[in-house]
Design a protein around this motif. Structure first.
Motif, short mmCIF file in Angstrom:
data_model
loop_
_atom_site.label_atom_id
_atom_site.label_comp_id
_atom_site.label_asym_id
_atom_site.label_seq_id
_atom_site.Cartn_x
_atom_site.Cartn_y
_atom_site.Cartn_z
N VAL A 148 -16.59 9.76 16.20
CA VAL A 148 -15.33 10.36 16.68
C VAL A 148 -14.45 10.67 15.48
O VAL A 148 -14.15 9.77 14.68
N ASN A 149 -14.06 11.92 15.36
CA ASN A 149 -13.18 12.36 14.28
C ASN A 149 -12.08 13.24 14.86
O ASN A 149 -12.16 13.66 16.02
N ALA A 150 -11.09 13.53 14.04
CA ALA A 150 -10.03 14.46 14.44
C ALA A 150 -9.96 15.59 13.42
O ALA A 150 -10.31 15.42 12.26
N ILE A 151 -9.50 16.73 13.90
CA ILE A 151 -9.26 17.87 13.03
C ILE A 151 -7.80 18.26 13.16
O ILE A 151 -7.24 18.26 14.26
N ALA A 152 -7.17 18.55 12.01
CA ALA A 152 -5.73 18.83 12.00
C ALA A 152 -5.48 20.18 11.33
O ALA A 152 -5.27 20.25 10.11
N PRO A 153 -5.49 21.26 12.10
CA PRO A 153 -5.24 22.59 11.51
C PRO A 153 -3.77 22.78 11.16
O PRO A 153 -2.88 22.12 11.70
N GLY A 154 -3.55 23.73 10.27
CA GLY A 154 -2.21 24.25 10.05
C GLY A 154 -2.00 25.45 10.96
O GLY A 154 -2.61 25.57 12.03
N THR A 155 -1.13 26.37 10.55
CA THR A 155 -0.89 27.59 11.32
C THR A 155 -2.10 28.51 11.22
O THR A 155 -2.60 28.78 10.12
N ILE A 156 -2.57 29.00 12.37
CA ILE A 156 -3.80 29.77 12.43
C ILE A 156 -3.51 31.18 12.98
O ILE A 156 -2.90 31.33 14.03
N ASP A 157 -3.98 32.16 12.25
CA ASP A 157 -3.86 33.55 12.68
C ASP A 157 -4.97 33.84 13.68
O ASP A 157 -6.12 34.03 13.31
N GLY A 158 -4.61 33.82 14.96
CA GLY A 158 -5.63 33.99 15.98
C GLY A 158 -5.02 34.22 17.35
O GLY A 158 -3.90 34.75 17.48
N ASN A 159 -5.74 33.79 18.36
CA ASN A 159 -5.40 34.09 19.74
C ASN A 159 -3.99 33.62 20.13
O ASN A 159 -3.24 34.36 20.77
N LEU A 160 -3.64 32.42 19.74
CA LEU A 160 -2.34 31.87 20.15
C LEU A 160 -1.18 32.71 19.62
O LEU A 160 -0.29 33.12 20.37
N TRP A 161 -1.21 33.01 18.32
CA TRP A 161 -0.11 33.76 17.73
C TRP A 161 -0.14 35.23 18.10
O TRP A 161 0.89 35.92 18.06
N SER A 162 -1.30 35.75 18.49
CA SER A 162 -1.39 37.16 18.89
C SER A 162 -0.61 37.44 20.16
O SER A 162 -0.29 38.59 20.47
N GLN A 163 -0.28 36.38 20.91
CA GLN A 163 0.47 36.55 22.15
C GLN A 163 1.98 36.61 21.91
O GLN A 163 2.75 36.78 22.86
N ARG A 164 2.41 36.47 20.67
CA ARG A 164 3.82 36.52 20.35
C ARG A 164 4.16 37.83 19.65
O ARG A 164 3.27 38.54 19.18
#
Length: 244
Positions: free
Chosen positions: A174-190
Motif C-alpha cells: 500500500v502506497n500513496a501518490i501525491a500529485p501537484g497541479t495537473i494539466d488535464g481533465n479537471l482543469w479543462s472544466q474551468r
C-alpha cells in the motif's frame, strides 16, 4: 521502468474507480497496454461507457458511489480478484478555516479520505497476496498552497492511512501518490483565465517550472503497481513543488 516491470501487469486484474476520465483513464490506458484487465468505476454511466469502448475487450465497468457502502459492495460483486487498485474519484469543497462551515471542512475527509478507505475495505477479501493498492493524496499535504487547512489535513491523513495499511495488510503493498497541479481533465472544466492563472502560479513555485500531465501521474501509479519492494511510501509527483 523496465519492460520486465511492465510485464508484471500482464493478465492481472486492475480496478480503477474514477477510471472513466482524467488520471484514472490514463492509468487504464497504460494498464491495458501492459496486458491487464481493467474494471472502471465512477458515477456517470456515459463516461464509463465511452472509456470502456476506447479500451476494448480488456475493460469492464460499473457505476459506483464511493460515499455509499452498498454501492461500493455492488461494484465489486462481479470481481473475482484484485491485483491492483486505485481510486481517484472524489468531490469536495476547499476553503479557509476562518470562513468554512464544518460541513464544508468535512467534505475532503468524507469524499477523498473515507471514499478511498471504503473502497479498500470492500476490496479486502479480493486482494491477491501480492496486490498493490495506491491511495491518492496531494502535494498540499506537505506544502499548503493557501488557506485550506481541512483539505491539507485530509491529504496528510491519506498518507498516514497508506503507512498504516502497509503494515496491517502486508504482504499486500500500500502506497500513496501525491500529485501537484495537473494539466488535464479537471482543469479543462474551468475557464481559460482561471486555468492559466493557476498554472502560472503553480509553475512559479516548482523546481521544474510547469504543471504535470495525467500521463506523468499514470507513469508513477504504474510504477507503484509493479514495484514489488515498495510499500508504505508516498510518491510526490509534483515537479518539485514540495521542495520549494
Amino acid at each position: 521502468m523496465t519492460q520486465h516491470s511492465i510485464d508484471r501487469l500482464a493478465g492481472r486484474s486492475v480496478v480503477l474507480i474514477g477510471g472513466g476520465s482524467g488520471i484514472g483513464l490514463a492509468v487504464a490506458r497504460q494498464a491495458v497496454a501492459a496486458g491487464a484487465r481493467v474494471r472502471l468505476g465512477g458515477r456517470t454511466q456515459a463516461t464509463l461507457e465511452r472509456a470502456a469502448a476506447e479500451l476494448g475487450d480488456a475493460a469492464s465497468w460499473g457505476v459506483v458511489d464511493t460515499s455509499d457502502d452498498d454501492s461500493v459492495a455492488r461494484f465489486f460483486e462481479p470481481v473475482e480478484a484484485v491485483d491492483a487498485l486505485l481510486t481517484t474519484a472524489a468531490s469536495y469543497t476547499t476553503g479557509p478555516f476562518t470562513t468554512s462551515t464544518i460541513a464544508e471542512a468535512r467534505s475532503p475527509f468524507e469524499s477523498k479520505f473515507w471514499g478511498q478507505y471504503r473502497v479498500v475495505h470492500a476490496a479486502l477479501p479480493l486482494l491477491t497476496r501480492d496486490a498493490s493498492v495506491v491511495l491518492m493524496s496531494g502535494a498540499a499535504s506537505v506544502r499548503p498552497a493557501g488557506p485550506a487547512a481541512a483539505y491539507v489535513a485530509a491529504n496528510a491523513a491519506i498518507e498516514g492511512l497508506a503507512r498504516g495499511l502497509a503494515v496491517e495488510l502486508a504482504p499486500v503493498r500500500v502506497n500513496a501518490i501525491a500529485p501537484g497541479t495537473i494539466d488535464g481533465n479537471l482543469w479543462s472544466q474551468r475557464s481559460a483565465e482561471v486555468r492559466e492563472a493557476a498554472f502560472s502560479g503553480f509553475s512559479a513555485t516548482t523546481v521544474l517550472g510547469r504543471p504535470g500531465t495525467e500521463d506523468e501521474i499514470a507513469d508513477a501509479v504504474i510504477h507503484l503497481f509493479t514495484s514489488t519492494y515498495t510499500t508504505g511510501s508516498t510518491l510526490y509527483v509534483d515537479g518539485g513543488y514540495a521542495l520549494r
